[in-house]
Design an enzyme around this catalytic site. Structure first.
Site, PDB file in Angstrom:
ATOM      1  N   GLU A   1       0.768  -1.058   0.070  1.00  0.00           N
ATOM      2  CA  GLU A   1       0.020   0.062   0.100  1.00  0.00           C
ATOM      3  C   GLU A   1       0.911   1.173   0.215  1.00  0.00           C
ATOM      4  O   GLU A   1       2.181   1.419   0.677  1.00  0.00           O
ATOM      5  CB  GLU A   1      -0.932   0.011   1.114  1.00  0.00           C
ATOM      6  CG  GLU A   1      -1.998  -1.120   1.033  1.00  0.00           C
ATOM      7  CD  GLU A   1      -2.803  -1.333   2.426  1.00  0.00           C
ATOM      8  OE1 GLU A   1      -4.075  -1.994   2.282  1.00  0.00           O
ATOM      9  OE2 GLU A   1      -2.579  -0.913   3.348  1.00  0.00           O
TER      10      GLU A   1
ATOM     11  N   CYS B   1       3.584   8.430   1.091  1.00  0.00           N
ATOM     12  CA  CYS B   1       3.811   7.704   2.054  1.00  0.00           C
ATOM     13  C   CYS B   1       4.087   6.409   1.390  1.00  0.00           C
ATOM     14  O   CYS B   1       3.235   5.650   0.943  1.00  0.00           O
ATOM     15  CB  CYS B   1       3.032   7.407   3.177  1.00  0.00           C
ATOM     16  SG  CYS B   1       3.443   6.319   4.411  1.00  0.00           S
TER      17      CYS B   1
ATOM     18  N   CYS C   1       6.257  -6.823   7.045  1.00  0.00           N
ATOM     19  CA  CYS C   1       7.199  -6.502   7.913  1.00  0.00           C
ATOM     20  C   CYS C   1       7.907  -7.628   8.850  1.00  0.00           C
ATOM     21  O   CYS C   1       7.224  -8.328   9.250  1.00  0.00           O
ATOM     22  CB  CYS C   1       6.890  -5.321   8.694  1.00  0.00           C
ATOM     23  SG  CYS C   1       8.114  -4.354   9.592  1.00  0.00           S
TER      24      CYS C   1
ATOM     25  N   CYS D   1       6.063  -4.851  16.035  1.00  0.00           N
ATOM     26  CA  CYS D   1       5.800  -3.793  17.044  1.00  0.00           C
ATOM     27  C   CYS D   1       4.257  -4.000  17.115  1.00  0.00           C
ATOM     28  O   CYS D   1       3.393  -4.486  16.216  1.00  0.00           O
ATOM     29  CB  CYS D   1       5.596  -2.378  16.187  1.00  0.00           C
ATOM     30  SG  CYS D   1       7.296  -2.125  15.759  1.00  0.00           S
TER      31      CYS D   1
ATOM     32  N   CYS E   1       1.223  -2.147  15.740  1.00  0.00           N
ATOM     33  CA  CYS E   1       1.282  -1.829  14.099  1.00  0.00           C
ATOM     34  C   CYS E   1       0.574  -2.905  13.327  1.00  0.00           C
ATOM     35  O   CYS E   1       0.858  -4.184  13.672  1.00  0.00           O
ATOM     36  CB  CYS E   1       2.652  -1.440  13.397  1.00  0.00           C
ATOM     37  SG  CYS E   1       2.760  -1.089  11.868  1.00  0.00           S
TER      38      CYS E   1
ATOM     39  N   GLY F   1       6.814  -1.890   6.123  1.00  0.00           N
ATOM     40  CA  GLY F   1       7.797  -2.510   6.068  1.00  0.00           C
ATOM     41  C   GLY F   1       9.022  -1.629   6.965  1.00  0.00           C
ATOM     42  O   GLY F   1       8.576  -0.294   7.247  1.00  0.00           O
ATOM     43  N   GLU F   2      10.084  -2.096   7.039  1.00  0.00           N
ATOM     44  CA  GLU F   2      11.150  -1.507   7.729  1.00  0.00           C
ATOM     45  C   GLU F   2      12.325  -1.077   6.820  1.00  0.00           C
ATOM     46  O   GLU F   2      13.169  -2.117   6.216  1.00  0.00           O
ATOM     47  CB  GLU F   2      11.988  -2.387   8.808  1.00  0.00           C
ATOM     48  CG  GLU F   2      13.142  -1.854   9.281  1.00  0.00           C
ATOM     49  CD  GLU F   2      13.063  -0.652   9.970  1.00  0.00           C
ATOM     50  OE1 GLU F   2      12.038   0.003  10.576  1.00  0.00           O
ATOM     51  OE2 GLU F   2      14.173   0.385   9.363  1.00  0.00           O
TER      52      GLU F   2
ATOM     53  N   SER G   1      11.976   6.548   7.685  1.00  0.00           N
ATOM     54  CA  SER G   1      11.625   6.553   9.060  1.00  0.00           C
ATOM     55  C   SER G   1      11.996   4.959   9.727  1.00  0.00           C
ATOM     56  O   SER G   1      11.428   3.984   8.443  1.00  0.00           O
ATOM     57  CB  SER G   1      10.146   6.716   9.206  1.00  0.00           C
ATOM     58  OG  SER G   1       9.612   6.190  10.220  1.00  0.00           O
TER      59      SER G   1
ATOM     60  N   SER H   1      11.268   5.779  14.999  1.00  0.00           N
ATOM     61  CA  SER H   1      10.070   5.495  15.796  1.00  0.00           C
ATOM     62  C   SER H   1      10.176   5.139  16.986  1.00  0.00           C
ATOM     63  O   SER H   1      10.704   3.931  17.491  1.00  0.00           O
ATOM     64  CB  SER H   1       9.233   4.445  15.022  1.00  0.00           C
ATOM     65  OG  SER H   1       8.931   4.636  14.022  1.00  0.00           O
ATOM     66  N   LEU H   2      10.217   6.150  18.077  1.00  0.00           N
ATOM     67  CA  LEU H   2      10.664   6.076  19.441  1.00  0.00           C
ATOM     68  C   LEU H   2       9.746   5.198  20.374  1.00  0.00           C
ATOM     69  O   LEU H   2       9.872   4.209  20.877  1.00  0.00           O
ATOM     70  CB  LEU H   2      11.257   7.170  19.872  1.00  0.00           C
ATOM     71  CG  LEU H   2      12.240   7.010  21.147  1.00  0.00           C
ATOM     72  CD1 LEU H   2      13.678   6.017  20.857  1.00  0.00           C
ATOM     73  CD2 LEU H   2      12.825   8.334  21.720  1.00  0.00           C
ATOM     74  N   HIS H   3       8.562   5.812  20.762  1.00  0.00           N
ATOM     75  CA  HIS H   3       7.391   5.455  21.287  1.00  0.00           C
ATOM     76  C   HIS H   3       8.050   5.434  23.002  1.00  0.00           C
ATOM     77  O   HIS H   3       6.951   5.361  23.802  1.00  0.00           O
ATOM     78  CB  HIS H   3       7.063   4.366  20.857  1.00  0.00           C
ATOM     79  CG  HIS H   3       6.530   4.569  19.388  1.00  0.00           C
ATOM     80  ND1 HIS H   3       5.638   5.451  19.017  1.00  0.00           N
ATOM     81  CD2 HIS H   3       6.665   3.804  18.339  1.00  0.00           C
ATOM     82  CE1 HIS H   3       5.285   5.452  17.664  1.00  0.00           C
ATOM     83  NE2 HIS H   3       5.977   4.270  17.340  1.00  0.00           N
TER      84      HIS H   3
ATOM     85  N   ASN I   1      -3.599   5.452  15.831  1.00  0.00           N
ATOM     86  CA  ASN I   1      -4.688   4.773  15.028  1.00  0.00           C
ATOM     87  C   ASN I   1      -4.948   3.303  15.235  1.00  0.00           C
ATOM     88  O   ASN I   1      -4.254   2.478  15.265  1.00  0.00           O
ATOM     89  CB  ASN I   1      -4.234   4.931  13.357  1.00  0.00           C
ATOM     90  CG  ASN I   1      -3.777   6.144  12.938  1.00  0.00           C
ATOM     91  OD1 ASN I   1      -4.364   7.193  13.262  1.00  0.00           O
ATOM     92  ND2 ASN I   1      -2.359   6.306  12.572  1.00  0.00           N
TER      93      ASN I   1
ATOM     94  N   CYS J   1      -1.046   5.968   9.426  1.00  0.00           N
ATOM     95  CA  CYS J   1       0.158   5.290  10.128  1.00  0.00           C
ATOM     96  C   CYS J   1      -0.078   3.875  10.984  1.00  0.00           C
ATOM     97  O   CYS J   1      -0.992   3.903  11.753  1.00  0.00           O
ATOM     98  CB  CYS J   1       0.985   6.023  11.196  1.00  0.00           C
ATOM     99  SG  CYS J   1       2.053   7.279  10.194  1.00  0.00           S
TER     100      CYS J   1
HETATM  101  N1  SAH Z   1       9.363   0.502   9.965  1.00  0.00           N
HETATM  102  C1  SAH Z   1       9.341   1.831   9.863  1.00  0.00           C
HETATM  103  C2  SAH Z   1       8.318   2.749   8.817  1.00  0.00           C
HETATM  104  C3  SAH Z   1       7.113   2.085   8.965  1.00  0.00           C
HETATM  105  S1  SAH Z   1       5.816   2.646  10.339  1.00  0.00           S
HETATM  106  C4  SAH Z   1       9.334   2.758  11.259  1.00  0.00           C
HETATM  107  O1  SAH Z   1       8.948   1.967  12.339  1.00  0.00           O
HETATM  108  O2  SAH Z   1       9.618   3.954  11.430  1.00  0.00           O
HETATM  109  C5  SAH Z   1       5.618   4.440  10.211  1.00  0.00           C
HETATM  110  C6  SAH Z   1       5.400   5.081  11.624  1.00  0.00           C
HETATM  111  O3  SAH Z   1       3.941   4.733  11.758  1.00  0.00           O
HETATM  112  C7  SAH Z   1       6.089   4.890  12.596  1.00  0.00           C
HETATM  113  O4  SAH Z   1       6.471   5.874  13.218  1.00  0.00           O
HETATM  114  C8  SAH Z   1       5.235   3.681  13.269  1.00  0.00           C
HETATM  115  O5  SAH Z   1       5.696   3.813  14.706  1.00  0.00           O
HETATM  116  C9  SAH Z   1       3.924   4.274  13.484  1.00  0.00           C
HETATM  117  N2  SAH Z   1       2.790   3.538  13.595  1.00  0.00           N
HETATM  118  C10 SAH Z   1       2.850   2.316  13.706  1.00  0.00           C
HETATM  119  N3  SAH Z   1       1.504   1.671  14.050  1.00  0.00           N
HETATM  120  C11 SAH Z   1       0.807   2.850  14.270  1.00  0.00           C
HETATM  121  C12 SAH Z   1      -0.573   2.994  14.841  1.00  0.00           C
HETATM  122  N4  SAH Z   1      -1.384   2.064  14.930  1.00  0.00           N
HETATM  123  N5  SAH Z   1      -0.751   4.463  14.950  1.00  0.00           N
HETATM  124  C13 SAH Z   1      -0.015   5.207  14.877  1.00  0.00           C
HETATM  125  N6  SAH Z   1       1.180   5.083  14.380  1.00  0.00           N
HETATM  126  C14 SAH Z   1       1.722   4.150  14.251  1.00  0.00           C
END
Ligand code: SAH
Length: 348
Positions: free
Chosen positions: A94, A107, A114, A118, A121, A165-166, A197, A220-222, A296, A339
């Site tokens: 996508e 995007c 992937c 996570c 995700c 994907g990463e 990212s 993507s730290l979180h 999301n 995302c």
């Molecule tokens: N693998 C890469 C790129 C894809 S994810 C990465 O991890 O950065 C793109 C972004 O969406 C990342 O910051 C990820 O943490 C965030 N993301 C993933 N799932 C999400 C969700 N359910 N709601 C909001 N952001 C999310």
């Protein structure tokens, strides 16, 4: 037996020029074909109207053009467009066009599925099926650039590798695609408008810095607390924060480009003062800014977006330490284009 023809798009401009000279034609014919393939996005040899019928016939006999196909397209109420892209082997990824008042952002995906896991995700549920090749990545950008021109009357202004994907687990192909996106022979976009990212693969972040890449980096730290991060992003066990921050420091020292931390605040997971303090400490290692992104939902029942008070706590504490923080609203939620929602949901 079916003869598998070579994909012409795997040839460099030099190789194309050589193909024509070794077939008794002029080298510049190679330039023309290259332009058709990469600037004009031709999908068929018969589209190459400035070449003779014989030349087109000869190419058809030798090569195929393995282009991607926009298989489905959904448009959100906010103007976001999500594309289901069919690859030559039938797999689907996508890609999303996100228009704002001033920008058109693509995007794009870097892998089918992937390999990371996570917990929040949707894409992680697909597992990694394969890497995309450079053309498949580049083609997504071309397809979205066309949509941007068609629906919003302007070309793409930005590209983010935040689809499926990463990207750093498919590093070489992502780099080749970005080369084409930014080269005069391709879309000629500035690398400053490209963001890769990553969930944070320390070795690859260092390599990127050493390779002298010119695009921007988002991580993507979180969470900046190992135990919390590992519980939501299990690979953090293998790539702990200590290694990540060292790699990020190396990135900044070599590139002088600030890092963006993407961060979702979840209720009961990372919404306390000590979570913010850990983030502030982490931000000290290299000049950076924080993007608080909206969660999301992916129907997991575990993760819930924290309330406004928690977001405010982050914003005020970060700002008090002069760390730039933005709160980003989600786009395309109604069509699962936001995302972390990319998971080929409408596909069987
Ligand atoms: N693998 C890469 C790129 C894809 S994810 C990465 O991890 O950065 C793109 C972004 O969406 C990342 O910051 C990820 O943490 C965030 N993301 C993933 N799932 C999400 C969700 N359910 N709601 C909001 N952001 C999310």
């Amino acid at each position: 037996m079916k003869i598998v023809k070579k994909d012409i798009r795997a040839l460099s401009k030099e190789e194309l020029r050589f193909f024509f000279t070794s077939n008794g034609d002029k080298a510049f014919r190679g330039n023309q074909v290259y332009e058709w393939l990469w600037q004009k996005g031709a999908h068929h040899f018969d589209d190459m109207t400035n070449l003779s019928k014989e030349t087109r016939q000869m190419m058809r006999a030798n090569f195929s053009i393995n282009h991607i196909k926009v298989d489905s397209m959904q448009r959100s109420l906010d103007g976001t467009i999500k594309n289901g892209i069919r690859l030559h082997d039938g797999m689907i990824v996508e890609s999303v066009l996100i228009p704002t008042a001033k920008r058109s952002t693509a995007c794009v995906s870097s892998q089918v599925g992937c390999s990371l896991d996570c917990k929040f995700c949707a894409t992680s549920r697909l597992k990694r099926m394969r890497n995309l090749n450079p053309d498949e990545i580049y083609d997504q950008v071309v397809a979205i650039d066309r949509q941007s021109k068609l629906y919003y009357g302007r070309p793409l202004s930005n590209i983010v590798f935040m689809g499926m994907g990463e990207p750093l687990m498919n590093y070489n192909n992502v780099l080749k695609a970005i080369d084409k996106i930014t080269s005069k022979d391709g879309l000629g976009m500035s690398p400053k408008r490209v963001v890769v990212s990553t969930s944070g693969v320390p070795k690859m972040i260092k390599k990127m810095a050493d390779d002298g890449v010119k695009f921007n980096l988002a991580v993507s730290l979180h969470s900046a607390i190992d135990s919390v991060r590992t519980s939501i992003m299990p690979f953090n066990e293998t790539f702990p924060l200590k290694d990540l921050r060292e790699a990020l420091k190396h990135w900044y020292d070599s590139t002088s480009r600030i890092i963006t931390y993407e961060y979702v605040v979840w209720e009961g997971i990372n919404d306390t003062k000590s979570d913010v303090e850990a983030l502030i400490d982490f931000c000290k290692f290299a000049p950076s800014k924080v993007n608080l992104i909206e969660y999301n939902p992916i129907d997991d029942g575990i993760f819930h977006q924290a309330n406004n008070a928690a977001i405010e706590l982050y914003v005020s504490m970060l700002e008090a330490k002069n760390i730039t923080v933005t709160v980003r609203r989600s786009r395309g939620k109604d069509i699962d284009a936001a995302c972390g929602q990319l998971a080929n949901k409408d596909k069987s």
